[in-house]
Design an enzyme around this catalytic site. Structure first.
Site, short mmCIF file in Angstrom:
data_model
loop_
_atom_site.label_atom_id
_atom_site.label_comp_id
_atom_site.label_asym_id
_atom_site.label_seq_id
_atom_site.Cartn_x
_atom_site.Cartn_y
_atom_site.Cartn_z
N ARG A 1 7.77 6.41 -3.74
CA ARG A 1 8.29 6.95 -2.49
C ARG A 1 7.56 6.29 -1.34
NH1 ARG A 1 4.59 10.07 -4.50
NH2 ARG A 1 6.03 10.63 -6.15
N SER B 1 0.81 -1.24 0.00
CA SER B 1 0.00 0.00 0.00
C SER B 1 0.83 1.28 0.00
CB SER B 1 -0.94 -0.03 1.19
OG SER B 1 -1.69 -1.21 1.14
N ASP C 1 -3.90 -1.33 -1.72
CA ASP C 1 -5.08 -1.65 -0.89
C ASP C 1 -6.37 -1.07 -1.47
OD1 ASP C 1 -4.18 0.91 -0.27
OD2 ASP C 1 -4.20 0.65 1.91
C1 BGC Z 1 -0.31 5.22 0.18
C2 BGC Z 1 -1.34 4.53 -0.68
C3 BGC Z 1 -2.32 3.77 0.19
C4 BGC Z 1 -2.87 4.68 1.28
C5 BGC Z 1 -3.82 3.94 2.22
C6 BGC Z 1 -0.97 6.05 1.25
O1 BGC Z 1 -0.01 6.60 2.10
O2 BGC Z 1 0.52 6.03 -0.61
O3 BGC Z 1 -0.73 3.65 -1.58
O4 BGC Z 1 -3.36 3.30 -0.61
O5 BGC Z 1 -1.83 5.23 2.04
O6 BGC Z 1 -3.20 2.86 2.81
#
Ligand code: BGC
Length: 504
Positions: free
Chosen positions: A174, A159, A212
């Site tokens: 990142r 995620s 996610d």
């Molecule tokens: C991430 C996402 C993720 C979201 C929720 C963010 O900080 O960059 O990829 O879907 O958090 O988990």
């Protein structure tokens, strides 16, 4: 509890400010101005959001990454098979085994949770992948002792923003959510992860690397076909939705069928990194400056669970430092001075305090922070949590409204998951109210929404995206490969090796 004060009956605290001295009242008003986002501003933010979503899809790109995920379309409900799913979200690591049986839209799941040790978040990639693979190994040894397994297909929910040329590939753009692990940014995480599996001789084959939000979209659509957007409002925040390839300018060179759908992981936490429209407060500026990745995730830093407690803490410390404001006078606030010492559950508890005199809040400040609060201070604290929580819900609604506007959805279900959505008091109602303001829904004389009797766009609890969603995406990918549709799949033959053919 006989000594307790009377529980409040009214949700509103109007009137309870009567005894609040002028200095605190002035500060409450200032905070209200700073944190309140009115309807006109919500609409302006949403409009800018719509154009930024489109910009992210274009060849030139924008600050919202809008990552194509190579998850090509919704499930049919007929997906079948047994899959492993691994969820590396932030706080916990979860391993699941999911069985998709013959019955449409059904699933069975067994799962184990492992804590992500805090020190891993600032360690090395090798330590991270070693730990993740150890958890998988434990799971396999426990649930499949003595079995002769080969190439179990795995859906890995990673995620974080990743550029994917294939569904089984992902270059970490990142770290977000306070992670700062060396040797992973700018790298394809799949070979790093697979090397750790190989070292342990694990019989697992990564089939799909997913976000996610994409998992949430697919899992929710599996059980409710009106689901059009998958959202996470948790430690971080983000959304995914289905887009037509013809709308994705940055994929034009691939000559894909313009009507083919592809899930887009928006990574909307990066919205307004240029600071054009969001009403940032001085506290938001400090959060950003002191974070491991300043300048990134502007939207996320104003609304996600990781930051709500910190915002609250920064405001209180600031007020205490002001000579003309009398708050926690003569008290030692050293515990409150520790960065990230309060998480969003503290705000939830304060908003949930059922007592007129905010007794629970008083007791929590005393036991956790060694601060004895006066009644007026408690009133300020309560108002501050309402302001921070309400701003989070209202800004979140702008993202949902923007996707609906971009896609022209007049009605839709939105599947949402995450600790803030599931646990933060009033988050759902505040978000729904903001959507109504942004999308200008009319009511008839009885107060019912015109057309459906309920809100045209509803944000509802999602199905388990990083478990069931990951399994479904793995199943969809294998099915596609079997059918010879290998677009966005690296080494498709290798993926099917050892996997029993899926029934069609
Ligand atoms: C991430 C996402 C993720 C979201 C929720 C963010 O900080 O960059 O990829 O879907 O958090 O988990």
């Amino acid at each position: 509890m006989a000594s307790r004060a009377t529980p409040r009956r009214q949700p509103s605290r109007k009137g309870s400010m009567a005894d609040v001295p002028k200095d605190l009242l002035g500060e409450i008003q200032r905070l209200e101005e700073l944190f309140t986002v009115d309807t006109a501003k919500l609409k302006a933010i949403t409009d800018h959001f719509v154009s930024e979503l489109a910009k992210g899809l274009s060849k030139e790109g924008g600050s919202i990454p809008m990552n194509p995920t190579w998850c090509m379309g919704y499930p049919t409900g007929h997906e079948q098979g047994t899959f492993l799913a691994l969820d590396m979200g932030g706080t916990n690591l979860r391993v699941c085994e999911i069985n998709l049986p013959e019955e449409v839209g059904e699933f069975d799941i067994i799962q184990s949770k492992y804590r992500m040790p805090e020190e891993l978040k600032t360690g090395t990639g090798e330590e991270l992948w070693g730990y993740v693979a150890d958890c998988l190994q434990q799971f396999i040894e426990y649930h499949h002792e003595g079995e002769n397994l080969d190439n179990l297909p795995l859906g890995f929910t990673f995620s974080y923003p990743a550029t994917q040329e294939y569904i089984n590939h992902g270059v970490l753009q990142r770290w977000t959510k306070g992670f700062d692990i060396s040797g992973v940014e700018g790298e394809d995480v799949v070979p790093q992860f697979e090397a750790a599996l190989k070292e342990r001789g694990l019989p697992i084959k990564l089939t799909a690397l997913i976000n996610d939000t994409t998992g949430t979209l697919i899992a929710s659509n599996y059980t409710d076909q009106e689901m059009r957007i998958g959202c996470i409002f948790g430690t971080g925040c983000n959304a995914a939705y289905m887009e037509h390839c013809g709308e994705v300018g940055k994929l034009a060179h691939m000559n894909l069928d313009p009507d083919q759908e592809i899930a887009i992981n928006c990574e909307w936490g990066a919205f307004d990194n240029e600071h054009q429209v969001l009403p940032r407060t001085p506290y938001d500026v400090i959060i950003d400056k002191d974070s491991p990745r300043p300048g990134q995730q502007t939207f996320e830093k104003m609304i996600a669970g990781l930051y709500l407690g910190e915002l609250f803490r920064l405001v209180l410390v600031d007020l205490h430092s002001k000579a003309d404001v009398k708050i926690f006078e003569g008290q030692d606030i050293s515990k409150l001075q520790k960065p990230y010492s309060l998480d969003a559950s503290v705000l939830s508890d304060i908003e949930n305090d059922p007592y007129e005199n905010l007794q629970e809040t008083h007791d929590a400040f005393k036991s956790h922070l060694s601060i004895e609060c006066t009644k007026p201070e408690l009133e300020l604290i309560r108002r501050l949590t309402e302001l921070i929580g309400t701003r989070s819900a209202r800004l979140s609604a702008c993202g949902v409204a923007a996707i609906c506007k971009k896609k022209g959805y007049k009605t839709a279900h939105v599947g949402a998951d995450g600790s803030v959505f599931n646990k933060y008091p009033h988050f759902k109602a505040r978000g729904a109210q903001a959507l109504k303001e942004i999308l200008d829904w009319e009511k008839d004389r009885e107060g019912k929404r015109l057309g459906r009797g309920h809100d045209p766009v509803e944000i509802l609890p999602a199905e388990d995206g990083s478990g069931v969603g990951a399994a479904l995406i793995a199943a969809l990918t294998l099915k596609r490969v079997q059918e010879g549709n290998v677009v966005g799949v690296r080494n498709p033959d290798g993926m099917l090796h050892g996997v029993p053919k899926a029934k069609s």
